[in-house]
Design an enzyme around this catalytic site. Structure first.
Site, mmCIF file in Angstrom:
data_model
loop_
_atom_site.group_PDB
_atom_site.id
_atom_site.type_symbol
_atom_site.label_atom_id
_atom_site.label_comp_id
_atom_site.label_asym_id
_atom_site.label_seq_id
_atom_site.Cartn_x
_atom_site.Cartn_y
_atom_site.Cartn_z
ATOM 1 N N HIS A 14 23.178 10.984 8.844
ATOM 2 C CA HIS A 14 22.442 10.871 10.021
ATOM 3 C C HIS A 14 23.308 9.719 10.879
ATOM 4 C CE1 HIS A 14 19.292 13.402 10.911
ATOM 5 N NE2 HIS A 14 18.623 13.098 9.720
ATOM 6 N N CYS A 59 14.404 18.233 7.085
ATOM 7 C CA CYS A 59 14.820 16.996 8.168
ATOM 8 C C CYS A 59 13.713 16.883 9.383
ATOM 9 C CB CYS A 59 16.269 17.095 8.766
ATOM 10 S SG CYS A 59 16.805 16.081 9.924
ATOM 11 N N LEU A 60 13.207 15.752 9.760
ATOM 12 C CA LEU A 60 12.535 15.607 10.609
ATOM 13 C C LEU A 60 13.009 16.054 12.095
ATOM 14 C CD1 LEU A 60 10.869 12.105 9.645
ATOM 15 C CD2 LEU A 60 10.041 14.436 9.109
ATOM 16 N N GLY A 89 11.911 9.503 5.151
ATOM 17 C CA GLY A 89 13.269 8.563 5.673
ATOM 18 C C GLY A 89 13.450 9.013 7.121
ATOM 19 N N HIS A 138 21.196 11.300 2.817
ATOM 20 C CA HIS A 138 20.845 12.089 4.094
ATOM 21 C C HIS A 138 20.837 11.127 5.459
ATOM 22 C CE1 HIS A 138 18.026 15.208 5.986
ATOM 23 N NE2 HIS A 138 18.014 14.167 6.754
ATOM 24 N N GLU A 139 20.044 9.954 5.222
ATOM 25 C CA GLU A 139 20.089 8.915 6.061
ATOM 26 C C GLU A 139 21.307 8.418 6.573
ATOM 27 O OE1 GLU A 139 17.258 9.414 7.720
ATOM 28 O OE2 GLU A 139 16.227 10.430 6.324
ATOM 29 N N GLN A 168 17.421 9.530 15.566
ATOM 30 C CA GLN A 168 16.431 10.627 15.460
ATOM 31 C C GLN A 168 15.146 10.046 16.597
ATOM 32 O OE1 GLN A 168 16.143 10.760 10.738
ATOM 33 N NE2 GLN A 168 15.687 13.009 11.541
#
Length: 186
Positions: free
Chosen positions: A150, A104-105, A56, A146-147, A61
């Protein structure tokens, strides 16, 4: 997917914003204009997510403070969920609360057992403005939550406490990508 094209196949990989970048902590603005710029953003987000081997990715991000995220994520039954949501709203998060591994990226290499609900429902639109409702369970529910976090300026570390939080922040500070803006573990 149009004409069998792979999402992100025409996109460019954008630089990932990392922990400490202020864009990750600011709530994102609603998308008001649908069209080629949004299409390009979504294509680039898929390309970036795949290049980083994520499941995701939220627009902030990649430095774009708009309410958009993409996903290509399995659930606990290994069913693939592929899509994007514009102006998403997490309308339900319920069921059993499960502490599971989460990364997380924007914090590459950092992972911690993070509590999330086992079911989530997100409503929004597609890039064409059509209403969409996405229901996820298990790992996919974790991804949706999670997204959504963000886009409100949140990170998974905000859901950690005590030793888990201290370990995650210590790992982030020691990571090769770390900057002086990475918070210290208290």
């Amino acid at each position: 997917m149009r004409n069998g094209t792979i999402p992100g196949g025409r996109g460019l990989v954008r630089p990932m914003r990392l922990l400490g970048d202020p864009v990750l902590r600011a709530p994102c603005a609603a998308v008001e204009e649908y069209g080629p710029d949004l299409d390009t953003l979504i294509e680039d987000m898929y390309a970036t997510m795949y290049a980083a081997r994520g499941v995701g990715l939220a627009a902030n991000q990649v430095g774009v403070p708009l309410r958009v995220f993409v996903y290509d994520c399995p659930d606990d039954e290994d069913r693939r969920h592929l899509g994007h949501i514009v102006n998403p709203r997490l309308v339900e998060a319920d069921g059993v609360r499960v502490r599971g591994p989460e990364g997380c990226l924007s914090l590459p290499g950092v992972e911690a057992g993070t509590p999330r609900f086992d079911r989530a429902v997100v409503e929004g639109t597609t890039k064409d403005g059509a209403p969409v409702r996405v229901v996820g369970t298990g790992f996919f529910a974790r991804c949706l939550q999670h997204e959504s976090d963000h886009l409100d300026g949140g990170l998974f570390t905000d859901r950690l406490t005590g030793l888990r939080l201290r370990r995650a922040l210590r790992a982030a500070r020691r990571a090769p990508w770390s900057t002086p803006a990475v918070p210290a573990a208290s």
